[in-house]
Design an enzyme around this catalytic site. Structure first.
Site, PDB file in Angstrom:
ATOM      1  N   HIS A  37       4.311 -14.139   2.240  1.00 35.33           N
ATOM      2  CA  HIS A  37       2.706 -14.100   2.505  1.00 35.33           C
ATOM      3  C   HIS A  37       2.283 -13.783   0.983  1.00 35.33           C
ATOM      4  O   HIS A  37       2.653 -13.353  -0.028  1.00 35.33           O
ATOM      5  CB  HIS A  37       2.425 -13.124   3.202  1.00 35.33           C
ATOM      6  CG  HIS A  37       2.939 -12.851   4.509  1.00 35.33           C
ATOM      7  ND1 HIS A  37       2.356 -13.384   5.671  1.00 35.33           N
ATOM      8  CD2 HIS A  37       4.216 -12.547   4.771  1.00 35.33           C
ATOM      9  CE1 HIS A  37       3.228 -13.081   6.558  1.00 35.33           C
ATOM     10  NE2 HIS A  37       4.516 -12.617   6.330  1.00 35.33           N
ATOM     11  N   TYR A  38       0.662 -14.175   0.689  1.00 32.02           N
ATOM     12  CA  TYR A  38       0.088 -13.243  -0.194  1.00 32.02           C
ATOM     13  C   TYR A  38      -0.832 -12.450   0.357  1.00 32.02           C
ATOM     14  O   TYR A  38      -1.293 -12.894   1.603  1.00 32.02           O
ATOM     15  CB  TYR A  38      -0.583 -14.543  -1.136  1.00 32.02           C
ATOM     16  CG  TYR A  38      -1.660 -15.442  -0.576  1.00 32.02           C
ATOM     17  CD1 TYR A  38      -2.587 -14.950   0.258  1.00 32.02           C
ATOM     18  CD2 TYR A  38      -1.549 -16.740  -0.979  1.00 32.02           C
ATOM     19  CE1 TYR A  38      -3.478 -16.029   0.719  1.00 32.02           C
ATOM     20  CE2 TYR A  38      -2.394 -17.581  -0.392  1.00 32.02           C
ATOM     21  CZ  TYR A  38      -3.305 -17.582   0.168  1.00 32.02           C
ATOM     22  OH  TYR A  38      -4.283 -18.231   0.819  1.00 32.02           O
ATOM     23  N   THR A  39      -1.477 -11.590  -0.307  1.00 35.75           N
ATOM     24  CA  THR A  39      -2.182 -10.759   0.459  1.00 35.75           C
ATOM     25  C   THR A  39      -3.672 -10.995   0.320  1.00 35.75           C
ATOM     26  O   THR A  39      -4.374 -10.429   1.304  1.00 35.75           O
ATOM     27  CB  THR A  39      -2.177  -9.440  -0.485  1.00 35.75           C
ATOM     28  OG1 THR A  39      -2.543  -9.510  -1.895  1.00 35.75           O
ATOM     29  CG2 THR A  39      -0.714  -8.604  -0.393  1.00 35.75           C
ATOM     30  N   GLU A 102       5.037  -9.461   1.348  1.00 35.31           N
ATOM     31  CA  GLU A 102       3.932  -9.486   0.878  1.00 35.31           C
ATOM     32  C   GLU A 102       3.842  -9.560  -0.672  1.00 35.31           C
ATOM     33  O   GLU A 102       4.350  -8.812  -1.282  1.00 35.31           O
ATOM     34  CB  GLU A 102       2.617  -8.447   1.590  1.00 35.31           C
ATOM     35  CG  GLU A 102       2.342  -8.765   2.979  1.00 35.31           C
ATOM     36  CD  GLU A 102       1.266  -9.649   3.281  1.00 35.31           C
ATOM     37  OE1 GLU A 102       0.989 -10.383   2.365  1.00 35.31           O
ATOM     38  OE2 GLU A 102       1.096  -9.730   4.514  1.00 35.31           O
ATOM     39  N   HIS A 140       3.928 -18.304   5.380  1.00 39.12           N
ATOM     40  CA  HIS A 140       3.351 -18.200   6.532  1.00 39.12           C
ATOM     41  C   HIS A 140       2.815 -19.279   7.122  1.00 39.12           C
ATOM     42  O   HIS A 140       2.504 -19.589   8.145  1.00 39.12           O
ATOM     43  CB  HIS A 140       2.095 -16.976   6.143  1.00 39.12           C
ATOM     44  CG  HIS A 140       1.853 -16.382   7.294  1.00 39.12           C
ATOM     45  ND1 HIS A 140       0.606 -15.433   7.039  1.00 39.12           N
ATOM     46  CD2 HIS A 140       1.903 -16.351   8.644  1.00 39.12           C
ATOM     47  CE1 HIS A 140       0.307 -14.883   8.313  1.00 39.12           C
ATOM     48  NE2 HIS A 140       1.171 -15.368   9.306  1.00 39.12           N
ATOM     49  N   ASP A 150      -1.136 -19.170   3.250  1.00 38.99           N
ATOM     50  CA  ASP A 150      -0.130 -18.452   2.222  1.00 38.99           C
ATOM     51  C   ASP A 150       1.404 -18.922   2.755  1.00 38.99           C
ATOM     52  O   ASP A 150       1.774 -19.141   3.514  1.00 38.99           O
ATOM     53  CB  ASP A 150      -0.676 -16.908   2.459  1.00 38.99           C
ATOM     54  CG  ASP A 150      -0.221 -16.519   3.836  1.00 38.99           C
ATOM     55  OD1 ASP A 150      -0.600 -17.113   4.767  1.00 38.99           O
ATOM     56  OD2 ASP A 150       0.293 -15.375   3.910  1.00 38.99           O
TER      57      ASP A 150
END
Length: 241
Positions: A37-39, A102, A140, A150
């Site tokens: 994921h990215y935040t 993340e 994701h 993401d």
């Protein structure tokens, strides 16, 4: 408070910052996926606070800052709440089947070298610890197409693939081939191949194409082409082609 994992639990030097947003994996499932994921937040610290706030009911096993700092919020054996609705390879409840990582990134800029180096070290340990195949490392956006994007088009999947930490990307499917617009065998063929590779969520054709491109050809636009099909081919399907 949940005690910190021991080195035998994780084999990492992560900073232990426990999140209350976790529970036991359902039906005695073990992780066989890693979801990246990215935040999409302004800082790693802001993301860490969000991931550990019971009000938001979201968490991940790990968070990696842009400077390479690694935090662990949930034990790998437990179920973090990072994936949400979606499916992969026809299976739902991805939270019970995966480890979530993340990455401190808003999605509109490259991922830093220290962050990627830390991710590679962490992934290598996780894959070995849980006997997870590189093909089990997904985004994701792969398991929640249309709902999530993401880790996004700027994530360097090819770098992970070169180290055996993600599914290989055949030559000629990267950004440099985006100008090629060959005709394609058809969406039905593409959908069947995508499904065989894990993209089983019930979405329309455009959403499926975008999800596959985010994973393998992030800068490609326009209608479906044969080069969109190439990264989905297995050795068996290549022989039949």
């Amino acid at each position: 408070m949940t005690p910190p994992p021991t080195s035998s639990d994780t084999g990492t030097d992560a900073i232990w910052h426990p999140s209350p947003n976790s529970n036991a994996r359902r039906n005695d499932l073990r992780p066989h996926l890693v979801v990246l994921h990215y935040t999409a937040m302004d800082s790693a610290e802001a993301a860490l606070e969000r991931l550990c706030d019971p009000q938001y009911e979201v968490s991940a096993h790990y968070l990696i800052g842009a400077d390479g700092t690694l935090w662990q919020m949930v034990r790998e054996a437990d179920r973090a709440w990072h994936a949400g609705a979606g499916e992969w390879c026809g299976q739902e409840d991805i939270n019970s089947r995966s480890i979530g990582i993340e990455l401190d990134n808003r999605g509109d800029h490259p991922f830093s070298a220290p962050q990627m180096t830390r991710l590679e070290t962490l992934l290598s340990a996780i894959l070995q610890r849980w006997a997870i195949s590189p093909t089990g490392v997904i985004g994701h956006s792969c398991m929640a197409p249309g709902r999530k994007s993401d880790p996004g088009p700027r994530f360097d999947w090819a770098r992970l693939a070169r180290q055996g930490l993600a599914a290989p990307i055949p030559e000629g499917t990267g950004a440099e081939s985006a100008i090629a617009q060959e005709p394609c065998a058809g969406m039905d063929h593409f959908r069947a191949l995508a499904r065989a590779r894990g993209f089983t969520a019930d979405v329309d054709d455009a959403t499926l194409l975008q999800a596959v491109r985010l994973r393998f050809r992030p800068w490609q636009t326009g209608p479906l082409t044969d080069r969109d099909v190439l990264p989905l081919l297995t050795d068996a399907s290549r022989a039949e082609a």
